[in-house]
Motif scaffolding. Sequence first.
Motif, mmCIF file in Angstrom:
data_model
loop_
_atom_site.group_PDB
_atom_site.id
_atom_site.type_symbol
_atom_site.label_atom_id
_atom_site.label_comp_id
_atom_site.label_asym_id
_atom_site.label_seq_id
_atom_site.Cartn_x
_atom_site.Cartn_y
_atom_site.Cartn_z
ATOM 1 N N ARG A 40 1.038 -1.132 0.056
ATOM 2 C CA ARG A 40 0.314 -0.083 0.030
ATOM 3 C C ARG A 40 1.065 1.249 -0.138
ATOM 4 N N GLY A 41 0.713 2.238 -0.795
ATOM 5 C CA GLY A 41 1.319 3.571 -0.936
ATOM 6 C C GLY A 41 0.754 4.379 0.227
ATOM 7 N N VAL A 42 1.681 5.456 0.384
ATOM 8 C CA VAL A 42 1.487 6.543 1.332
ATOM 9 C C VAL A 42 0.579 7.650 0.596
ATOM 10 N N ARG A 43 -0.482 7.948 1.131
ATOM 11 C CA ARG A 43 -1.198 9.123 0.550
ATOM 12 C C ARG A 43 -0.400 10.273 0.533
ATOM 13 N N VAL A 44 -0.287 10.971 -0.569
ATOM 14 C CA VAL A 44 0.383 12.300 -0.687
ATOM 15 C C VAL A 44 -0.037 13.509 0.343
ATOM 16 N N ASP A 45 -1.353 13.435 0.604
ATOM 17 C CA ASP A 45 -1.895 14.563 1.630
ATOM 18 C C ASP A 45 -1.556 13.998 2.845
ATOM 19 N N GLU A 46 -1.430 12.853 3.255
ATOM 20 C CA GLU A 46 -0.854 12.237 4.882
ATOM 21 C C GLU A 46 0.521 12.500 4.605
ATOM 22 N N TRP A 47 1.191 12.372 3.949
ATOM 23 C CA TRP A 47 2.675 12.465 3.998
ATOM 24 C C TRP A 47 3.208 14.127 3.737
ATOM 25 N N LEU A 48 2.382 14.695 3.356
ATOM 26 C CA LEU A 48 2.724 16.429 3.301
ATOM 27 C C LEU A 48 2.090 16.877 4.811
ATOM 28 N N LEU A 49 1.126 16.353 5.369
ATOM 29 C CA LEU A 49 0.725 16.984 6.883
ATOM 30 C C LEU A 49 1.834 16.511 7.684
ATOM 31 N N TRP A 50 2.395 15.302 7.453
ATOM 32 C CA TRP A 50 3.603 14.699 8.432
ATOM 33 C C TRP A 50 4.610 15.570 8.229
ATOM 34 N N LEU A 51 4.848 15.858 7.204
ATOM 35 C CA LEU A 51 6.092 16.759 6.727
ATOM 36 C C LEU A 51 6.017 18.239 7.415
ATOM 37 N N LEU A 52 4.707 18.701 7.145
ATOM 38 C CA LEU A 52 4.755 20.073 7.817
ATOM 39 C C LEU A 52 4.742 20.022 9.228
ATOM 40 N N ALA A 53 3.995 19.165 9.726
ATOM 41 C CA ALA A 53 4.169 18.783 11.211
ATOM 42 C C ALA A 53 5.601 18.573 11.857
ATOM 43 N N SER A 54 6.379 17.929 11.128
ATOM 44 C CA SER A 54 7.822 17.649 11.526
ATOM 45 C C SER A 54 8.712 18.963 11.401
ATOM 46 N N TYR A 55 8.468 19.872 10.197
ATOM 47 C CA TYR A 55 9.030 21.088 9.918
ATOM 48 C C TYR A 55 8.702 22.076 10.866
ATOM 49 N N ARG A 56 7.470 22.202 11.660
ATOM 50 C CA ARG A 56 6.836 23.188 12.719
ATOM 51 C C ARG A 56 7.729 22.711 13.850
ATOM 52 N N VAL A 57 7.766 21.502 14.596
ATOM 53 C CA VAL A 57 8.417 21.083 15.549
ATOM 54 C C VAL A 57 9.900 21.478 15.521
ATOM 55 N N GLY A 58 10.620 21.241 14.359
ATOM 56 C CA GLY A 58 12.069 21.276 14.127
ATOM 57 C C GLY A 58 12.123 23.028 14.321
ATOM 58 N N LEU A 59 11.197 23.787 13.546
ATOM 59 C CA LEU A 59 11.222 25.268 13.760
ATOM 60 C C LEU A 59 10.976 25.636 15.104
ATOM 61 N N GLU A 60 10.238 25.465 15.854
ATOM 62 C CA GLU A 60 9.934 25.616 17.220
ATOM 63 C C GLU A 60 11.363 25.419 18.005
ATOM 64 N N ARG A 61 11.882 24.256 17.866
ATOM 65 C CA ARG A 61 13.124 23.965 18.695
ATOM 66 C C ARG A 61 14.085 25.003 18.229
ATOM 67 N N ALA A 62 14.220 24.999 17.071
ATOM 68 C CA ALA A 62 15.374 26.038 16.721
ATOM 69 C C ALA A 62 15.180 27.621 17.317
ATOM 70 N N THR A 63 13.974 27.851 17.011
ATOM 71 C CA THR A 63 13.710 29.232 17.405
ATOM 72 C C THR A 63 13.852 29.413 18.944
#
Length: 100
Positions: free
Chosen positions: A1-24
């Motif tokens: 089964r493949g990963v849905r693009v929308d789910e992957w993008l939401l995960w990617l965005l959430a990971s980016y936000r966590v990293g940005l908050e930590r760096a900030t």
Amino acid sequence: RGVRVDEWLLWLLASYRVGLERATGFFRQLYRTHDADGNNVLDYGEFRSMVLEGVDPSVPEQEIERMYEEGLDQTNKGDCFSEEVFVDFALRRNFPIRLS
């Protein structure tokens, strides 16, 4: 089964936000630690100390001066670096962070 693009993008965005908050948070704390006189702006000596002690001790003096001048161009504080300008500056320049 493949990963849905929308789910992957939401995960990617959430990971980016966590990293940005930590760096900030890291850069805010670094800034506040090196604001020796507690006036909420960094003069050149405080900025230099912050770069050498908190970012990279091998940064040449000329590069520190250039970074400081570049940051001053982005702030309205005269000859001092504001916290908001520093955090934005550090993120854009990809300063290394030390997360524990």
